[in-house]
Motif scaffolding. Structure first.
Motif, PDB file in Angstrom:
ATOM      1  N   MET A  42      -4.257   7.497   4.260  1.00 11.86           N
ATOM      2  CA  MET A  42      -2.814   7.500   4.520  1.00 11.86           C
ATOM      3  C   MET A  42      -2.015   7.640   3.223  1.00 11.86           C
ATOM      4  O   MET A  42      -0.926   8.211   3.210  1.00 11.86           O
ATOM      5  CB  MET A  42      -2.393   6.209   5.229  1.00 11.86           C
ATOM      6  CG  MET A  42      -2.865   6.094   6.658  1.00 11.86           C
ATOM      7  SD  MET A  42      -2.145   7.311   7.770  1.00 11.86           S
ATOM      8  CE  MET A  42      -0.556   6.589   8.097  1.00 11.86           C
ATOM      9  N   GLN A  43      -2.579   7.083   2.156  1.00 15.76           N
ATOM     10  CA  GLN A  43      -1.867   7.178   0.870  1.00 15.76           C
ATOM     11  C   GLN A  43      -1.879   8.610   0.337  1.00 15.76           C
ATOM     12  O   GLN A  43      -1.027   8.994  -0.445  1.00 15.76           O
ATOM     13  CB  GLN A  43      -2.501   6.232  -0.152  1.00 15.76           C
ATOM     14  CG  GLN A  43      -2.057   4.800   0.056  1.00 15.76           C
ATOM     15  CD  GLN A  43      -2.861   3.825  -0.773  1.00 15.76           C
ATOM     16  OE1 GLN A  43      -4.017   4.111  -1.134  1.00 15.76           O
ATOM     17  NE2 GLN A  43      -2.272   2.671  -1.064  1.00 15.76           N
ATOM     18  N   ASN A  44      -2.857   9.401   0.782  1.00 11.99           N
ATOM     19  CA  ASN A  44      -3.008  10.743   0.250  1.00 11.99           C
ATOM     20  C   ASN A  44      -2.451  11.822   1.163  1.00 11.99           C
ATOM     21  O   ASN A  44      -2.841  12.980   1.075  1.00 11.99           O
ATOM     22  CB  ASN A  44      -4.477  11.027  -0.046  1.00 11.99           C
ATOM     23  CG  ASN A  44      -4.951  10.155  -1.184  1.00 11.99           C
ATOM     24  OD1 ASN A  44      -4.231   9.962  -2.166  1.00 11.99           O
ATOM     25  ND2 ASN A  44      -6.146   9.601  -1.061  1.00 11.99           N
ATOM     26  N   ILE A  45      -1.574  11.417   2.074  1.00  8.59           N
ATOM     27  CA  ILE A  45      -0.987  12.426   2.963  1.00  8.59           C
ATOM     28  C   ILE A  45      -0.129  13.392   2.155  1.00  8.59           C
ATOM     29  O   ILE A  45       0.661  12.973   1.308  1.00  8.59           O
ATOM     30  CB  ILE A  45      -0.105  11.744   4.036  1.00  8.59           C
ATOM     31  CG1 ILE A  45      -0.980  10.986   5.018  1.00  8.59           C
ATOM     32  CG2 ILE A  45       0.738  12.780   4.768  1.00  8.59           C
ATOM     33  CD1 ILE A  45      -0.211  10.225   6.046  1.00  8.59           C
ATOM     34  N   ASP A  46      -0.316  14.678   2.425  1.00  8.16           N
ATOM     35  CA  ASP A  46       0.576  15.677   1.841  1.00  8.16           C
ATOM     36  C   ASP A  46       1.495  16.202   2.942  1.00  8.16           C
ATOM     37  O   ASP A  46       1.080  17.010   3.762  1.00  8.16           O
ATOM     38  CB  ASP A  46      -0.243  16.828   1.249  1.00  8.16           C
ATOM     39  CG  ASP A  46       0.666  17.934   0.742  1.00  8.16           C
ATOM     40  OD1 ASP A  46       1.884  17.699   0.626  1.00  8.16           O
ATOM     41  OD2 ASP A  46       0.151  19.030   0.480  1.00  8.16           O
ATOM     42  N   PRO A  47       2.728  15.720   2.967  1.00  9.64           N
ATOM     43  CA  PRO A  47       3.631  16.115   4.063  1.00  9.64           C
ATOM     44  C   PRO A  47       3.902  17.622   4.072  1.00  9.64           C
ATOM     45  O   PRO A  47       4.293  18.163   5.092  1.00  9.64           O
ATOM     46  CB  PRO A  47       4.915  15.342   3.771  1.00  9.64           C
ATOM     47  CG  PRO A  47       4.614  14.402   2.675  1.00  9.64           C
ATOM     48  CD  PRO A  47       3.389  14.861   1.985  1.00  9.64           C
ATOM     49  N   GLU A  48       3.673  18.251   2.929  1.00 10.43           N
ATOM     50  CA  GLU A  48       3.999  19.675   2.833  1.00 10.43           C
ATOM     51  C   GLU A  48       2.821  20.559   3.231  1.00 10.43           C
ATOM     52  O   GLU A  48       2.946  21.783   3.229  1.00 10.43           O
ATOM     53  CB  GLU A  48       4.412  20.021   1.386  1.00 10.43           C
ATOM     54  CG  GLU A  48       5.628  19.249   0.903  1.00 10.43           C
ATOM     55  CD  GLU A  48       6.868  19.525   1.722  1.00 10.43           C
ATOM     56  OE1 GLU A  48       7.022  20.684   2.162  1.00 10.43           O
ATOM     57  OE2 GLU A  48       7.650  18.589   1.957  1.00 10.43           O
ATOM     58  N   ALA A  49       1.672  19.956   3.519  1.00  4.19           N
ATOM     59  CA  ALA A  49       0.466  20.742   3.776  1.00  4.19           C
ATOM     60  C   ALA A  49       0.713  21.813   4.831  1.00  4.19           C
ATOM     61  O   ALA A  49       1.367  21.570   5.844  1.00  4.19           O
ATOM     62  CB  ALA A  49      -0.658  19.825   4.227  1.00  4.19           C
ATOM     63  N   THR A  50       0.201  23.005   4.589  1.00  5.03           N
ATOM     64  CA  THR A  50       0.406  24.110   5.525  1.00  5.03           C
ATOM     65  C   THR A  50      -0.669  24.070   6.606  1.00  5.03           C
ATOM     66  O   THR A  50      -1.851  23.981   6.308  1.00  5.03           O
ATOM     67  CB  THR A  50       0.306  25.455   4.784  1.00  5.03           C
ATOM     68  OG1 THR A  50       1.018  25.336   3.567  1.00  5.03           O
ATOM     69  CG2 THR A  50       0.857  26.569   5.641  1.00  5.03           C
ATOM     70  N   PRO A  51      -0.233  24.105   7.846  1.00  2.00           N
ATOM     71  CA  PRO A  51      -1.199  24.089   8.940  1.00  2.00           C
ATOM     72  C   PRO A  51      -1.998  25.386   9.002  1.00  2.00           C
ATOM     73  O   PRO A  51      -1.606  26.392   8.411  1.00  2.00           O
ATOM     74  CB  PRO A  51      -0.337  23.919  10.181  1.00  2.00           C
ATOM     75  CG  PRO A  51       1.062  23.883   9.751  1.00  2.00           C
ATOM     76  CD  PRO A  51       1.144  24.170   8.307  1.00  2.00           C
ATOM     77  N   GLN A  92       0.817  -1.213   0.000  1.00  5.94           N
ATOM     78  CA  GLN A  92       0.000   0.000   0.000  1.00  5.94           C
ATOM     79  C   GLN A  92       0.850   1.263   0.000  1.00  5.94           C
ATOM     80  O   GLN A  92       0.317   2.359  -0.110  1.00  5.94           O
ATOM     81  CB  GLN A  92      -0.920   0.013   1.226  1.00  5.94           C
ATOM     82  CG  GLN A  92      -2.063  -0.981   1.194  1.00  5.94           C
ATOM     83  CD  GLN A  92      -1.617  -2.400   1.513  1.00  5.94           C
ATOM     84  OE1 GLN A  92      -0.549  -2.596   2.088  1.00  5.94           O
ATOM     85  NE2 GLN A  92      -2.415  -3.376   1.122  1.00  5.94           N
ATOM     86  N   GLU A  93       2.151   1.095   0.187  1.00 10.88           N
ATOM     87  CA  GLU A  93       3.078   2.223   0.283  1.00 10.88           C
ATOM     88  C   GLU A  93       2.666   3.189   1.383  1.00 10.88           C
ATOM     89  O   GLU A  93       2.519   4.383   1.176  1.00 10.88           O
ATOM     90  CB  GLU A  93       3.198   2.937  -1.074  1.00 10.88           C
ATOM     91  CG  GLU A  93       3.770   2.011  -2.137  1.00 10.88           C
ATOM     92  CD  GLU A  93       4.077   2.721  -3.443  1.00 10.88           C
ATOM     93  OE1 GLU A  93       3.484   3.783  -3.661  1.00 10.88           O
ATOM     94  OE2 GLU A  93       4.911   2.207  -4.192  1.00 10.88           O
ATOM     95  N   ILE A  94       2.467   2.610   2.571  1.00 14.45           N
ATOM     96  CA  ILE A  94       2.122   3.408   3.747  1.00 14.45           C
ATOM     97  C   ILE A  94       3.141   3.107   4.827  1.00 14.45           C
ATOM     98  O   ILE A  94       3.583   1.964   4.962  1.00 14.45           O
ATOM     99  CB  ILE A  94       0.737   3.028   4.293  1.00 14.45           C
ATOM    100  CG1 ILE A  94      -0.347   3.234   3.260  1.00 14.45           C
ATOM    101  CG2 ILE A  94       0.420   3.827   5.544  1.00 14.45           C
ATOM    102  CD1 ILE A  94      -1.700   2.739   3.724  1.00 14.45           C
ATOM    103  N   SER A  95       3.515   4.129   5.598  1.00 10.14           N
ATOM    104  CA  SER A  95       4.367   3.887   6.766  1.00 10.14           C
ATOM    105  C   SER A  95       3.740   4.553   7.974  1.00 10.14           C
ATOM    106  O   SER A  95       3.167   5.629   7.869  1.00 10.14           O
ATOM    107  CB  SER A  95       5.750   4.501   6.568  1.00 10.14           C
ATOM    108  OG  SER A  95       6.335   3.983   5.411  1.00 10.14           O
ATOM    109  N   THR A  96       3.856   3.889   9.106  1.00 14.29           N
ATOM    110  CA  THR A  96       3.439   4.522  10.347  1.00 14.29           C
ATOM    111  C   THR A  96       4.210   3.868  11.479  1.00 14.29           C
ATOM    112  O   THR A  96       4.952   2.906  11.261  1.00 14.29           O
ATOM    113  CB  THR A  96       1.918   4.399  10.547  1.00 14.29           C
ATOM    114  OG1 THR A  96       1.550   5.082  11.737  1.00 14.29           O
ATOM    115  CG2 THR A  96       1.497   2.938  10.657  1.00 14.29           C
TER     116      THR A  96
END
Lengths: 620, 355
Positions: free
Chosen positions: B240-249, B147-151
């Motif tokens: 989880m697959q659609n996480i955007d690590p760059e998303a601005t809080p 699934q290419e997910i990490s946690t």
């Protein structure tokens, strides 16, 4: 060199006498005192562990110190308390039971003791030099091989030295029992305690080398840059587990078999009956010793050896229950039809049967490989091995000490105080450990420094801690009894229990040469046979003659001290190469002593016939 | 196999004992309250072995008590000498053969269960889930390669199907144990990979422990298994697959926190998919059950943790990263708002996981 005939007085002379002695009875005293001391230290560590676990989220000691505590508790109790106490009994009793004047190699006997003591001291010095070993008594790599500080180095060196002592002791008893039996004492007439000592010695001979190898690999990994256990450099961490348990499982039987022998003698004596199924008992002992080498991987069911290996070791583990069951039933039928006297020794033996049976039950349950995926490394395992080691070995040591105390020290331990000590220990033991079976199944892994509120583990742990303190009270009563007996009790007769085996034909305590004339053994339970035929003593096998005795020697003490000093050198040369001087000094002392021993003739001395007649039996 | 075991179980009077035992232990922690296939199978095996062993114990104790009462030396018997019996061959045979038979009875289900739990079916074909589990001092990393997910720390699995775990360690030996779902398996360093599977029956948040001594904070290396329905699991996967690590809080403080995080923390901690974790992966951090596996999940604890992790988990490797209290506050704000999935431990049926 001290000559035991010349009686010297004074504390200094007595200490010198003990340091240089090669008399198996005095070496037994040394083992008893040293082992007893380590037993108290290990017990104190246990109490600290139990105080830490008394309530959830506890902070009585830090997590790091806690790991040192559990490591040293296990290591101390197994290597420095249980084993030497067993050697104390073996030394005190076996030569007397087979009608020998001493062990085969009195010098080695002394060397074995001093190696054990200096090894044990080295291990415990670590408390004062920046931290004790903290990787568990099983010392699994790579946690141990990468553990910072010098704690694990102390473990490696201390156990290596103490282990050499044990190996020497084992070989000594093997040769003694094969070669030194009195005329007529065939193998199938040997008392069960001698038999179990014999099998135990075989186990020591084959099991300890595995530990030695493991410790050497660990030593080179930690001190000289090798990578046996370092996976990043092509090593394999699991090898340590195999080596440790190839030693470690037979070690369990090394601890339990001698007390099985002691129990056999005790049940038989205090039921006034010959041991039921003697040959089955011998057979069961041999079988347990043999199977003991075939089951080590049951400590490793969750390592990932695969279902085939796990199934094989599960079945072989269950197989051991059969000879153990044979023993339990033969003990019960020894009492059946007998005349049971509830002496303190017998009380401990009787306490042993239900306790050890429970330990055996959980042993079979643990042997069921798949179920072990739940039990493994939880308090269920902790409960199980305390049921067999405390309920077996420690109960057995108490029983045996009460039984043979007159032979060792010339006085019968006070029976009233003995009863008073038994009950708090017995009740405290079950209080401490029975509940731990459930704690494990309720999700408490072993070696946990703390647990949390809301995990449902608080009540069980509190009960367990209360039990531990009751056990401490029982131990204190025993210690008081030892002192009380030494001061108040009268001298014991030669045969206070109406005994059956050769040691009871000698005065309590026996003269330093044991038997004035080597006895003639005419069957199983030789003293009983003579008594039933109305004779007072054993028929001698030889006319009265000169007795050849070995001289005492300070060399074993010096050799062990040499290794002790060299041990520090090996540990600290990692930090500073100057410490190699300590290695040189220590090894120099060691080899110089060895050289002296090898090239200086020491032929011993003779006690003359006339002296034997004059001085009589009671002479010490 | 499970059929006849299941039928036999009520027959054993010891199931009474089991019921009693079921009274103790926490719902999501105890091996005595199985909530998954492995734990259930193993409890059956325990009951069988306990039943056989209790039978032996009762026989031994019956003889023992009888002998003690009947043959205890009475007053006036001091000189009585009992008959010196040598032994009895038939008795010896009886108490050799019967235990052998009993053990054979136990050996059969033992071997069956051992092979059953070692099931390593080819997984690609039937589309079952594989998770790579890595034990680290003192936290757990979970990687879902397909699934290419990490946690980290919270392992999400669907109920009703087998989730296969490929397990190893990055440092010393650990052992992965979720008592109420399955037994345990060690994680070894190097290429020595182990496998096991989890199959949860019921939704819930289950306690996991490290069961092999691994250093100072061994007892604090807890994790959770979050078992959710298949639908929720699929939802979680796609979230989880659609996480955007760059998303601005949204808040200013969290924005500053993101910067501070990028400066001080990102060297070890990833957000989003990162199969090899140096430090715990912090994806979906706002929905974690616990902070560091042990502390209640709130901002205050997180700030304390960031400031001085060694106080809570002695010997952990996050020591020495000095951030000011203000920065710690901002980082905590940033992490707590990482709410990547709609599926949370709180949404799980009958969850007691937040405990």
């Amino acid at each position: 060199m001290s000559n035991a005939i010349v009686q010297q007085r004074g504390i200094g002379a007595m200490i010198w006498d003990y340091i240089t002695t090669v008399d198996h009875k005095k070496i037994a005293h040394l083992y008893l005192v040293a082992g007893g001391l380590f037993f108290l230290i290990g017990g104190l560590e246990a109490l600290i562990i139990r105080i830490q676990l008394m309530q959830p989220d506890s902070n009585f000691i830090s997590a790091g110190l806690y790991n040192e505590m559990i490591t040293m508790h296990g290591t101390t109790m197994i290597f420095l308390a249980a084993m030497p106490l067993i050697f104390a009994l073996m030394n005190a009793v076996v030569p007397l039971q087979i009608g020998a004047r001493d062990v085969a190699f009195p010098f080695l006997n002394s060397l074995g003791f001093w190696l054990f003591l200096f090894g044990g001291l080295l291990l415990n010095v670590s408390w004062f030099t920046g931290g004790a070993p903290d990787a568990g008594w099983t010392n699994y790599a790579p946690l141990s091989s990468t553990s910072p500080g010098h704690g694990v180095d102390y473990y490696v060196m201390g156990l290596q030295i103490a282990g050499a002592g044990t190996l020497i002791g084992g070989i000594n008893f093997l040769v003694t029992i094969i070669n030194m039996r009195a005329p007529g004492m065939t193998y199938m007439r040997m008392p069960l305690f001698t038999w179990t000592t014999f099998i135990t010695s075989v186990l020591i001979l084959f099991a300890f080398p595995a530990l030695t190898v493991g410790l050497f690999l660990m030593m080179f990994d930690r001190m000289f840059g090798s990578a046996f256990f370092d996976v990043t450099a092509g090593g394999n961490a699991i090898i340590w587990e195999h080596l440790f348990w190839i030693f470690g499982h037979p070690e369990v039987y090394i601890l339990i078999l001698p007390v099985f022998g002691a129990f056999s003698d005790i049940f038989s004596t205090f039921s006034k009956k010959r041991l039921f199924g003697y040959s089955a008992m011998v057979f069961a002992t041999v079988l347990i010793g043999f199977l003991g080498f075939m089951v080590w991987a049951h400590h490793m069911f969750t390592v990932g050896l695969g279902p085939i290996a796990n199934s094989i070791f599960a079945v072989s583990t269950m197989a051991i229950a059969v000879p153990t069951g044979i023993k339990i039933f033969n003990w019960l039928f020894t009492m059946w039809g007998g005349s049971i006297k509830l002496s303190v020794a017998m009380l401990w033996a009787l306490g042993f049967i239900p306790t050890f049976t429970i330990g055996g039950m959980t042993g079979v349950m643990l042997g069921s490989a798949a179920a072990d995926y739940q039990y493994h490394d939880t308090y269920f395992v902790v409960a199980h091995f305390h049921y067999v080691i405390v309920g077996g070995t420690v109960f057995g040591l108490f029983a045996a000490m009460h039984y043979w105390w007159p032979k060792m020290f010339g006085k019968v331990l006070n029976e009233k105080l003995g009863h008073l000590g038994f009950w708090p220990f017995f009740i405290g033991f079950h209080l401490t450990f029975f509940i731990q079976h459930f704690l494990g199944l309720m999700g408490m892994p072993r070696r946990y420094w703390t647990y949390f509120e809301g995990q449902g583990l608080a009540t069980g742990n509190l009960i367990s801690t209360i039990g531990a303190f009751l056990m401490a009270i029982g131990t204190l009563v025993f210690l008081y009894n030892v002192v009380y007996t030494a001061i108040k009790e009268p001298k014991a007769s030669a045969d206070p229990w109406d005994g059956r085996t050769l040691e009871w034909s000698l005065p309590s305590a026996p003269p330093f040469y044991n038997f004035k004339q080597t006895p003639l053994v005419r069957g199983l339970d030789p003293l009983w046979i003579e008594k039933m035929e109305g004779r007072k003593g054993i028929t001698p096998a030889e006319p009265l003659g000169d007795i050849h005795m070995p001289n005492g020697s300070i060399l074993p003490f010096l050799m062990s001290m040499g290794l002790f000093i060299a041990g520090f050198g090996f540990i600290y040369q990692v930090d500073n190469k100057l410490w190699f001087i300590a290695v040189a000094v220590g090894m120099g002392l060691f080899f110089a002593s060895m050289f002296t021993r090898s090239f200086k003739d020491d032929l011993g001395y003779h006690i003359h016939k006339e002296d034997l007649i004059e001085k009589g039996d009671g002479k010490e | 196999m499970r059929g006849w075991m299941g039928k036999l179980r009520p027959v054993f009077i010891f199931s009474v004992l089991v019921l009693f035992l079921a009274g103790c232990g926490e719902e999501n922690l105890s091996a005595l309250k199985p909530k998954g296939y492995g734990a259930d199978l193993l409890l059956d095996l325990m009951v069988i072995s306990l039943a056989i062993m209790t039978f032996v114990f009762v026989v031994v104790m019956a003889i023992y008590i009888f002998v003690l009462i009947r043959y205890r030396r009475k007053k006036g018997e001091e000189n009585y000498i009992p008959k010196q019996t040598e032994g009895n061959k038939s008795l010896e045979i009886i108490w050799t053969v019967i235990p052998v038979l009993l053990l054979l009875i136990l050996a059969v289900p033992t071997v069956q269960a051992t092979f059953d739990l070692a099931d390593e079916k080819p997984r690609e074909e039937d589309g079952s889930i594989t998770v790579e589990v890595t034990g680290n001092q003192y936290w757990w990393h979970f990687n879902y390669p397909d699934q290419e997910i990490s946690t980290s720390q919270d392992l999400y699995i669907p109920t009703g199907e087998r989730v296969y775990l490929d397990m190893k360690s990055s440092d010393v030996i650990h052992s992965f144990w979720v008592p109420s779902i399955a037994g345990k398996m060690d994680t070894n360093p190097g290429d020595n990979e182990n496998t096991m599977y989890l199959e949860a029956y019921e939704e819930g948040v289950y306690w996991g422990h490290c069961a092999e001594l691994c250093g100072q904070s061994h007892s604090l290396m807890d994790f959770r298994v979050v078992a959710v329905s298949s639908e929720e699991y699929d939802q979680w996967v796609s979230d989880m697959q659609n996480i955007d690590p760059e998303a601005t809080p949204e808040t200013a403080s969290a924005k500053d926190g993101k910067k501070a995080f990028e400066n001080s923390c990102m060297g070890c901690h990833a957000i989003g998919n990162s199969p090899a974790g140096v430090g715990p992966n912090l994806s979906n951090f706002g929905n974690r059950t616990k902070i560091a596996g042990i502390l209640d999940h709130n901002k205050e604890n997180l700030v304390d943790w960031i400031m001085d992790p060694d106080q809570f988990k002695p010997g952990n490797k996050m020591e020495g990263y000095n951030v000011s209290e203000k920065e710690a506050q901002q980082i905590a704000d940033y992490l707590m708002q990482l709410d990547h999935s709609e599926v949370t431990p709180d949404s799980v049926n009958g969850s007691s996981g937040k405990k």
